[in-house]
Design an enzyme around this catalytic site. Structure first.
Site, PDB file in Angstrom:
ATOM      1  N   HIS A  85       0.820  -1.214   0.000  1.00 34.73           N
ATOM      2  CA  HIS A  85       0.000   0.000   0.000  1.00 34.73           C
ATOM      3  C   HIS A  85       0.854   1.264   0.000  1.00 34.73           C
ATOM      4  O   HIS A  85       0.548   2.222  -0.712  1.00 34.73           O
ATOM      5  CB  HIS A  85      -0.976   0.002   1.182  1.00 34.73           C
ATOM      6  CG  HIS A  85      -1.998  -1.092   1.093  1.00 34.73           C
ATOM      7  ND1 HIS A  85      -2.836  -1.418   2.134  1.00 34.73           N
ATOM      8  CD2 HIS A  85      -2.310  -1.953   0.091  1.00 34.73           C
ATOM      9  CE1 HIS A  85      -3.622  -2.421   1.767  1.00 34.73           C
ATOM     10  NE2 HIS A  85      -3.304  -2.773   0.534  1.00 34.73           N
ATOM     11  N   HIS A 242      -9.485  -1.299  -5.169  1.00 39.09           N
ATOM     12  CA  HIS A 242      -8.398  -1.678  -4.261  1.00 39.09           C
ATOM     13  C   HIS A 242      -7.427  -2.634  -4.953  1.00 39.09           C
ATOM     14  O   HIS A 242      -6.212  -2.579  -4.711  1.00 39.09           O
ATOM     15  CB  HIS A 242      -8.907  -2.291  -2.953  1.00 39.09           C
ATOM     16  CG  HIS A 242      -7.765  -2.529  -2.014  1.00 39.09           C
ATOM     17  ND1 HIS A 242      -7.199  -1.520  -1.263  1.00 39.09           N
ATOM     18  CD2 HIS A 242      -7.019  -3.635  -1.789  1.00 39.09           C
ATOM     19  CE1 HIS A 242      -6.166  -2.006  -0.595  1.00 39.09           C
ATOM     20  NE2 HIS A 242      -6.030  -3.290  -0.896  1.00 39.09           N
ATOM     21  N   HIS A 269      -1.400 -10.657  -5.414  1.00 38.10           N
ATOM     22  CA  HIS A 269       0.025 -10.386  -5.213  1.00 38.10           C
ATOM     23  C   HIS A 269       0.930 -11.448  -5.847  1.00 38.10           C
ATOM     24  O   HIS A 269       1.968 -11.126  -6.399  1.00 38.10           O
ATOM     25  CB  HIS A 269       0.343 -10.278  -3.727  1.00 38.10           C
ATOM     26  CG  HIS A 269      -0.388  -9.170  -3.052  1.00 38.10           C
ATOM     27  ND1 HIS A 269      -0.322  -7.866  -3.504  1.00 38.10           N
ATOM     28  CD2 HIS A 269      -1.214  -9.149  -1.984  1.00 38.10           C
ATOM     29  CE1 HIS A 269      -1.073  -7.101  -2.723  1.00 38.10           C
ATOM     30  NE2 HIS A 269      -1.629  -7.846  -1.797  1.00 38.10           N
TER      31      HIS A 269
HETATM   32 ZN   LIG Z   1      -4.241  -4.324  -0.520  1.00 38.64          ZN
END
Ligand SMILES: [Zn+2]
Length: 318
Positions: A85, A242, A269
């Site tokens: 983030h 997001h 990810h």
């Molecule tokens: Zn995240």
């Protein structure tokens, strides 16, 4: 007119963020400082005994884990977790160079989005540097797959993320976003999107010692087809936004911004990290190019997000 997008950029001053780790629930602090041109993002960690490990570059080859969050190795058996983030916040704003020092094992979760980073960076502004920005130009399509999920980097005249998610949950369902990057669009359309999770997973994660710090203050919590938070969503399709935020952070581990198109379906990810390693597996897949040699698909007015002071920029415009 000199485009700010053609120049490297750092923060206008030092910032400190205090919060908790979403997995450990431990208090942590993160200090972000301006860095010279061509530094990239460099992480250090201060251990409990006061010893400092790093700085170490934030690059895909240092990624050690991508389950639940992105973790990188700093050497000396030390890592930092949950970097995506804050790295997304920096990369999304067009900040190329920064030193990050973490007092703890994972970056603070803050409100689960990049909004608090945006608000803080606004107070110090952006510092444009003399050096020209460089991009990783995608020359050949690289795709990685896992079951029906995939992530791909493709040649494209611009910086585009085309991302789709599909959850078996009525609140989310199928959401797609095509995001053509500029710092301004990042701040307005992406930075406030919070992380999210399902209560059924949270229970299992907590038993395994993860997500101990997750709460309605830092996540959108979903149970069956309900959102448990009392506050409304920040965007109607906050979930896919997001995922764009996460992907911008993960792709920044290429070491410099990419020039091309990122496409992803049901990604995350681990696929993001895999597509980067596949890209760098062959020199024929990419080349490093100067921003001056790219016909960027946006003009200078769109570069500057609302409310951000850009130091040295106004002075340098002839
Ligand atoms: Zn995240």
């Amino acid at each position: 007119m000199q485009r700010i997008s053609a120049r490297q950029c750092t923060l206008g001053g030092q910032l400190e963020f205090d919060g908790i780790g979403v997995h450990s629930a431990e208090p942590v602090s993160l200090v972000i400082e301006p860095a010279p041109a061509d530094t990239g993002y460099q992480f250090s960690r201060v251990l409990e005994d006061g010893r400092k490990v790093g700085p170490s570059p934030v690059v895909f080859s240092s990624v050690t884990r991508t389950t639940l969050c992105t973790t990188i190795d700093l050497g000396e058996s030390t890592s930092v977790a949950m970097i995506e983030h804050v790295i997304s916040a920096l990369s999304g704003l067009g900040i190329d160079n920064a030193y990050l020092t973490l007092y703890g094992a994972e970056c603070p979760i803050l409100d689960g989005s990049a909004d608090i980073y945006m608000q803080a960076i606004k107070t110090v502004g952006l510092q444009v540097q003399v050096a020209t920005r460089k991009y990783i130009k995608i020359l050949r399509t690289v795709t990685v797959r896992e079951n029906d999920a995939f992530a791909a980097l493709e040649p494209f005249n611009g910086r585009r993320l085309d991302l789709e998610i599909d959850f078996d949950c009525q609140v989310i369902g199928r959401q797609r976003m095509i995001f053509d990057w500029t710092p301004r669009r990042y701040v307005e359309d992406v930075s406030r999107a919070r992380t999210f999770g399902f209560m059924r997973d949270a229970k299992i994660l907590r038993q395994a010692g993860y997500a101990l710090g997750s709460s309605l203050e830092n996540s959108i919590a979903l149970e069956d087809d309900r959102i448990l938070n009392n506050t409304p969503l920040r965007y109607e399709d906050e979930f896919v936004r997001h995922k764009i935020l996460d992907a911008i952070g993960d792709l920044a581990l290429g070491g410099m911004p990419f020039y091309g198109k990122f496409r992803s379906y049901k990604g995350g990810h681990s696929l993001n990290a895999l597509v980067l390693s596949s890209l760098f597996a062959s020199d024929a897949n990419y080349e490093i190019v100067s921003a001056n040699d790219l016909p960027l698909a946006f003009d200078s007015l769109d570069d500057i997000p609302e409310g951000f002071e850009v130091k040295s920029y106004l002075r340098s415009v002839g």
